[in-house]
Design an enzyme around this catalytic site. Structure first.
Site, mmCIF file in Angstrom:
data_model
loop_
_atom_site.group_PDB
_atom_site.id
_atom_site.type_symbol
_atom_site.label_atom_id
_atom_site.label_comp_id
_atom_site.label_asym_id
_atom_site.label_seq_id
_atom_site.Cartn_x
_atom_site.Cartn_y
_atom_site.Cartn_z
ATOM 1 C CE LYS A 109 -37.205 -88.936 -69.535
ATOM 2 N NZ LYS A 109 -36.951 -88.200 -70.767
ATOM 3 N NE ARG A 123 -36.902 -86.478 -80.766
ATOM 4 C CZ ARG A 123 -36.987 -86.836 -79.481
ATOM 5 N NH1 ARG A 123 -36.259 -87.840 -79.048
ATOM 6 N NH2 ARG A 123 -37.804 -86.212 -78.668
ATOM 7 N NE ARG A 166 -39.323 -82.434 -76.338
ATOM 8 C CZ ARG A 166 -38.247 -82.353 -77.127
ATOM 9 N NH1 ARG A 166 -38.201 -81.464 -78.082
ATOM 10 N NH2 ARG A 166 -37.244 -83.169 -76.936
ATOM 11 N NE ARG A 181 -42.803 -87.000 -71.279
ATOM 12 C CZ ARG A 181 -41.810 -87.433 -72.066
ATOM 13 N NH1 ARG A 181 -41.787 -88.679 -72.500
ATOM 14 N NH2 ARG A 181 -40.853 -86.629 -72.420
ATOM 15 N NE ARG A 185 -32.792 -85.493 -79.025
ATOM 16 C CZ ARG A 185 -33.535 -85.869 -77.983
ATOM 17 N NH1 ARG A 185 -33.057 -86.732 -77.109
ATOM 18 N NH2 ARG A 185 -34.741 -85.397 -77.804
HETATM 19 P P1 ADP Z 1 -38.148 -86.001 -74.660
HETATM 20 O O1 ADP Z 1 -37.964 -86.711 -73.344
HETATM 21 O O2 ADP Z 1 -36.875 -85.437 -75.200
HETATM 22 O O3 ADP Z 1 -39.245 -84.987 -74.648
HETATM 23 P P2 ADP Z 1 -39.387 -88.399 -75.802
HETATM 24 O O4 ADP Z 1 -38.839 -89.137 -76.970
HETATM 25 O O5 ADP Z 1 -39.403 -89.081 -74.492
HETATM 26 O O6 ADP Z 1 -38.541 -87.062 -75.765
HETATM 27 O O7 ADP Z 1 -40.890 -87.912 -76.128
HETATM 28 C C1 ADP Z 1 -41.209 -87.220 -77.306
HETATM 29 C C2 ADP Z 1 -42.673 -86.775 -77.322
HETATM 30 O O8 ADP Z 1 -43.551 -87.931 -77.257
HETATM 31 C C3 ADP Z 1 -43.137 -85.916 -76.131
HETATM 32 O O9 ADP Z 1 -42.834 -84.541 -76.292
HETATM 33 C C4 ADP Z 1 -44.653 -86.182 -76.140
HETATM 34 O O10 ADP Z 1 -45.308 -85.470 -77.166
HETATM 35 C C5 ADP Z 1 -44.731 -87.655 -76.510
HETATM 36 N N1 ADP Z 1 -44.750 -88.510 -75.304
HETATM 37 C C6 ADP Z 1 -43.764 -89.361 -74.909
HETATM 38 N N2 ADP Z 1 -44.102 -90.001 -73.773
HETATM 39 C C7 ADP Z 1 -45.338 -89.531 -73.429
HETATM 40 C C8 ADP Z 1 -46.237 -89.786 -72.347
HETATM 41 N N3 ADP Z 1 -45.939 -90.650 -71.365
HETATM 42 N N4 ADP Z 1 -47.428 -89.133 -72.320
HETATM 43 C C9 ADP Z 1 -47.753 -88.277 -73.283
HETATM 44 N N5 ADP Z 1 -46.951 -87.968 -74.331
HETATM 45 C C10 ADP Z 1 -45.762 -88.588 -74.408
#
Ligand code: ADP
Length: 188
Positions: free
Chosen positions: A17, A137, A148, A92, A131
């Site tokens: 996404k 990362r 996750r 989320r 990745r």
């Molecule tokens: P992915 O979708 O691969 O898990 P993201 O880059 O979107 O990766 O998010 C990485 C991390 O950032 C998440 O695992 C979480 O810890 C934090 N995070 C991102 N967006 C949110 C959110 N809306 N609420 C809480 N934590 C978030």
């Protein structure tokens, strides 16, 4: 002026996404807001938010709702968001979805659509491990990836039905190539 276009991209980690949000934002000339990117910037700056977020992020857990809600509130209030925006990684959780609803209502803005990236856990784990090797990362290791997914299933995926019942959900088969998905999105 036409109505601002507000799109949410929703899906499991590794569903692609973020990649698609970025491409579509460029195509539409809208800002792409990635909560993961915003949080990683805070961690890099070693800001108070970054310091509070870092540990949960590395473990693959959600950072506290109040942090992402505040970051989102600030970001969507910037002038570049006036024509609309594409947001990925937010909301989320139910609390985040309610907060976003309130923010949009305050600004008298309508959500256009939620694009849901449907893909199996098996496929996304494969992508995420790939990745991890490319980008290194900190949260792309097998334990964090599993966490996750659990968080996604339990806390985020109920939002799919929520937005479906509001008639806002657009579903995409995300198990395909980047090009095939982006062709579908262009027709939205
Ligand atoms: P992915 O979708 O691969 O898990 P993201 O880059 O979107 O990766 O998010 C990485 C991390 O950032 C998440 O695992 C979480 O810890 C934090 N995070 C991102 N967006 C949110 C959110 N809306 N609420 C809480 N934590 C978030």
């Amino acid at each position: 002026m036409s109505a601002p276009r507000i799109l949410i991209f929703l899906g499991p980690p590794g569903s692609g996404k973020g990649t698609q949000a970025k491409m579509m934002a460029e195509r539409l000339g809208l800002p792409h807001i990635s909560l993961g990117d915003l949080l990683r910037e805070e961690v890099k700056k070693d800001s108070p938010i970054g310091r509070r977020a870092k540990e949960s992020m590395n473990a693959g857990k959600l950072v506290p709702d109040e942090l992402t809600i505040e970051l989102t509130r600030q970001r969507i209030s910037r002038p570049d968001c006036r024509p609309g925006f594409i947001i990925d990684g937010f909301p989320r959780s139910a609390a985040q979805a309610e907060a976003l609803d309130r923010m949009l209502a305050e600004k008298k803005l309508d959500l256009e659509a939620v694009v849901y990236f449907r893909v199996s856990e098996e496929e996304t784990v494969k992508r995420l491990l790939g990745r991890a090797q490319l980008e290194g990362r900190a949260d792309d290791n097998i334990e964090s990836i599993r966490t996750r997914f659990e968080v996604y299933e339990k806390t985020t995926s109920p939002l799919i039905d929520h937005y479906r019942s509001l008639g806002k959900l657009a579903e995409i088969d995300a198990a395909r190539s980047i090009e095939a998905i982006s062709r579908d999105l262009a027709r939205l």
